[in-house]
Scaffold this active site. Structure first.
Site, mmCIF file in Angstrom:
data_model
loop_
_atom_site.group_PDB
_atom_site.id
_atom_site.type_symbol
_atom_site.label_atom_id
_atom_site.label_comp_id
_atom_site.label_asym_id
_atom_site.label_seq_id
_atom_site.Cartn_x
_atom_site.Cartn_y
_atom_site.Cartn_z
ATOM 1 N N ARG A 286 0.839 -1.221 0.000
ATOM 2 C CA ARG A 286 0.000 0.000 0.000
ATOM 3 C C ARG A 286 0.863 1.257 0.000
ATOM 4 O O ARG A 286 0.336 2.362 0.024
ATOM 5 C CB ARG A 286 -0.873 0.079 1.251
ATOM 6 C CG ARG A 286 -1.467 -1.185 1.715
ATOM 7 C CD ARG A 286 -2.764 -1.492 1.016
ATOM 8 N NE ARG A 286 -3.059 -2.875 1.306
ATOM 9 C CZ ARG A 286 -3.723 -3.694 0.510
ATOM 10 N NH1 ARG A 286 -4.187 -3.261 -0.627
ATOM 11 N NH2 ARG A 286 -3.925 -4.931 0.834
ATOM 12 N N LYS B 167 14.492 -6.893 4.123
ATOM 13 C CA LYS B 167 14.878 -5.891 5.131
ATOM 14 C C LYS B 167 16.267 -6.146 5.733
ATOM 15 O O LYS B 167 17.001 -5.210 6.026
ATOM 16 C CB LYS B 167 13.828 -5.836 6.249
ATOM 17 C CG LYS B 167 12.491 -5.256 5.790
ATOM 18 C CD LYS B 167 11.498 -5.185 6.945
ATOM 19 C CE LYS B 167 10.131 -4.735 6.458
ATOM 20 N NZ LYS B 167 9.158 -4.573 7.544
ATOM 21 N N GLU C 261 19.832 4.302 14.756
ATOM 22 C CA GLU C 261 19.810 3.479 15.976
ATOM 23 C C GLU C 261 18.824 2.313 15.846
ATOM 24 O O GLU C 261 19.130 1.177 16.225
ATOM 25 C CB GLU C 261 19.457 4.380 17.168
ATOM 26 C CG GLU C 261 19.744 3.775 18.518
ATOM 27 C CD GLU C 261 18.586 2.936 19.052
ATOM 28 O OE1 GLU C 261 18.858 2.021 19.836
ATOM 29 O OE2 GLU C 261 17.427 3.180 18.652
ATOM 30 N N ASP D 57 9.217 0.698 11.615
ATOM 31 C CA ASP D 57 8.012 -0.027 12.050
ATOM 32 C C ASP D 57 7.703 0.213 13.534
ATOM 33 O O ASP D 57 6.547 0.408 13.907
ATOM 34 C CB ASP D 57 8.169 -1.535 11.798
ATOM 35 C CG ASP D 57 8.136 -1.872 10.323
ATOM 36 O OD1 ASP D 57 7.490 -1.136 9.555
ATOM 37 O OD2 ASP D 57 8.757 -2.878 9.932
ATOM 38 N N ALA E 46 6.764 -13.428 18.086
ATOM 39 C CA ALA E 46 8.183 -13.060 18.140
ATOM 40 C C ALA E 46 8.822 -13.065 16.743
ATOM 41 O O ALA E 46 9.969 -13.470 16.578
ATOM 42 C CB ALA E 46 8.929 -13.992 19.087
ATOM 43 N N LEU F 154 9.361 -20.837 21.916
ATOM 44 C CA LEU F 154 9.979 -20.051 22.992
ATOM 45 C C LEU F 154 11.352 -19.504 22.593
ATOM 46 O O LEU F 154 11.717 -18.379 22.954
ATOM 47 C CB LEU F 154 10.082 -20.921 24.251
ATOM 48 C CG LEU F 154 10.562 -20.210 25.515
ATOM 49 C CD1 LEU F 154 9.619 -19.067 25.895
ATOM 50 C CD2 LEU F 154 10.679 -21.198 26.671
ATOM 51 N N TYR G 258 -4.282 -5.966 10.061
ATOM 52 C CA TYR G 258 -5.282 -4.980 9.626
ATOM 53 C C TYR G 258 -6.220 -5.509 8.541
ATOM 54 O O TYR G 258 -7.037 -4.749 7.997
ATOM 55 C CB TYR G 258 -4.632 -3.653 9.217
ATOM 56 C CG TYR G 258 -3.675 -3.728 8.058
ATOM 57 C CD1 TYR G 258 -2.325 -3.917 8.279
ATOM 58 C CD2 TYR G 258 -4.120 -3.590 6.743
ATOM 59 C CE1 TYR G 258 -1.444 -3.982 7.221
ATOM 60 C CE2 TYR G 258 -3.237 -3.642 5.682
ATOM 61 C CZ TYR G 258 -1.907 -3.844 5.942
ATOM 62 O OH TYR G 258 -1.023 -3.915 4.886
HETATM 63 P P1 ATR Z 1 6.549 -11.220 10.961
HETATM 64 O O1 ATR Z 1 8.020 -11.324 10.708
HETATM 65 O O2 ATR Z 1 5.752 -10.701 9.814
HETATM 66 O O3 ATR Z 1 6.244 -10.508 12.238
HETATM 67 P P2 ATR Z 1 6.524 -14.128 11.368
HETATM 68 O O4 ATR Z 1 7.989 -14.177 11.516
HETATM 69 O O5 ATR Z 1 5.886 -14.989 10.326
HETATM 70 O O6 ATR Z 1 5.960 -12.682 11.103
HETATM 71 O O7 ATR Z 1 5.883 -14.409 12.787
HETATM 72 C C1 ATR Z 1 4.579 -14.820 12.955
HETATM 73 C C2 ATR Z 1 4.284 -14.940 14.442
HETATM 74 O O8 ATR Z 1 2.992 -15.546 14.592
HETATM 75 C C3 ATR Z 1 5.261 -15.841 15.172
HETATM 76 O O9 ATR Z 1 5.432 -15.357 16.480
HETATM 77 C C4 ATR Z 1 4.528 -17.181 15.184
HETATM 78 O O10 ATR Z 1 4.921 -18.047 16.213
HETATM 79 P P3 ATR Z 1 6.193 -19.025 16.009
HETATM 80 O O11 ATR Z 1 7.418 -18.168 16.196
HETATM 81 O O12 ATR Z 1 6.052 -20.056 17.043
HETATM 82 O O13 ATR Z 1 6.080 -19.567 14.605
HETATM 83 C C5 ATR Z 1 3.117 -16.710 15.417
HETATM 84 N N1 ATR Z 1 2.125 -17.710 15.031
HETATM 85 C C6 ATR Z 1 1.742 -18.074 13.788
HETATM 86 N N2 ATR Z 1 0.797 -19.038 13.852
HETATM 87 C C7 ATR Z 1 0.576 -19.292 15.180
HETATM 88 C C8 ATR Z 1 -0.282 -20.184 15.909
HETATM 89 N N3 ATR Z 1 -1.124 -21.011 15.270
HETATM 90 N N4 ATR Z 1 -0.239 -20.153 17.262
HETATM 91 C C9 ATR Z 1 0.602 -19.320 17.915
HETATM 92 N N5 ATR Z 1 1.445 -18.455 17.277
HETATM 93 C C10 ATR Z 1 1.425 -18.440 15.941
#
Ligand code: ATR
Length: 282
Positions: A16, A66, A78, A102, A129, A155, A219
């Site tokens: 967008r 990125k 920073e 971001d 995360a 974790l 969103y």
């Molecule tokens: P971005 O970089 O765009 O923030 P990403 O790296 O794809 O996205 O992260 C997606 C987040 O959604 C991760 O924290 C992921 O958890 P994992 O690190 O365990 O993969 C979380 N996520 C996706 N599906 C999930 C689910 N069904 N239950 C819990 N967390 C989920």
């Protein structure tokens, strides 16, 4: 001379950013152009190194480039240095400079839509995360939160972010998030749960205090199941679209010399575009 900037990434067709920056260019009567360049990761380093030769004053960077963009910078601000990633590039005396906006966008949106949201600055509960979470956690550390509990299904990813940003950040297993709910000043969903086509995020909001803010970076849809439930409980809610609008502000100012405003009209323009593309219900 027309100042040229573009969004880069792969795929870039969904971005967008041209709509956002195009709106501001018109609103401020600036002789600028904001285009789109499909840049696969294998070509990304070359592309960013040759921005000036390609006639660009700068660019935005989206997934999956990125980190590559960060790696070719002459100078990182920073935020980019802390995250090892950059989404906004510009040239200064021929040097390639970069920032990650971001986290700024997330915080600026909260400041604009729920003033006083960070009054306590005691505890933030962040779910997820990935890259967006990392940027938001960093921005919240900078804002001065005492503790940021980072709950994630895997974790180790939460632990890696905690290692990067120090002991303010406390990693937690995803299914234990409910344990800190009662103490949270703000809950932020940075997972992909709740996104159109994905499963809903199911966390128990009953223990949140009435002053707590609930924010989602998703969103599409604008009103995620999480936000719908939070609003039904009378909590203040913030959707993910504002972060997208605000993250563009620092770049626009760098390239075009005007600090642009995020207006309700701009937000409506983006919503209309999402609707036209069938991503939001009419
Ligand atoms: P971005 O970089 O765009 O923030 P990403 O790296 O794809 O996205 O992260 C997606 C987040 O959604 C991760 O924290 C992921 O958890 P994992 O690190 O365990 O993969 C979380 N996520 C996706 N599906 C999930 C689910 N069904 N239950 C819990 N967390 C989920």
């Amino acid at each position: 001379m027309t100042v040229r900037v573009c969004i880069t990434g792969s795929p870039v067709s969904y971005s967008r950013s041209p709509l956002l920056h195009g709106y501001w260019l018109k609103a401020y009567g600036i002789d600028g152009d904001y285009g789109r360049e499909e840049v696969p990761p294998a070509q990304a380093a070359d592309f960013y190194r040759s921005l000036a030769a390609r006639g660009y004053a700068g660019c935005n960077v989206t997934a999956p480039n990125k980190e590559i963009a960060f790696s070719v910078l002459d100078e990182a601000d920073e935020s980019a240095a802390a995250l090892g990633s950059a989404n906004t590039l510009w040239l200064e005396d021929g040097r390639l400079c970069g920032a990650s906006t971001d986290g700024y966008g997330f915080i600026a949106n909260l400041d604009a839509t729920v003033p006083g949201w960070d009054g306590a600055r005691k505890l933030a509960l962040v779910l997820g995360a990935g890259g967006a979470s990392r940027a938001i956690v960093h921005a919240m550390v900078e804002r001065g939160f005492e503790r940021i509990v980072l709950a994630n299904r895997t974790l180790e990813r939460a632990e890696a972010i905690a290692v990067a940003f120090g002991k303010t950040v406390v990693p937690l297993a995803f299914d234990k998030a409910g344990e800190v709910m009662a103490d949270a000043d703000i809950l932020v969903n940075c997972t992909s749960l709740g996104m159109k086509g994905a499963a809903a995020l199911t966390v128990d909001l009953s223990r949140l205090r009435p002053e707590a803010v609930v924010s989602d970076i998703v969103y599409v849809p604008l009103l995620t199941p999480l936000l719908t439930e939070a609003a039904a409980r009378g909590l203040r809610t913030v959707d993910g679209l504002g972060m997208l609008l605000h993250q563009g502000v620092p770049g626009f100012e760098r390239w075009f010399g005007v600090r642009p405003e995020v207006t309700p009209e701009l937000r409506e323009l983006l919503i209309a575009d999402l609707r036209a593309k069938g991503q939001l219900a009419a």
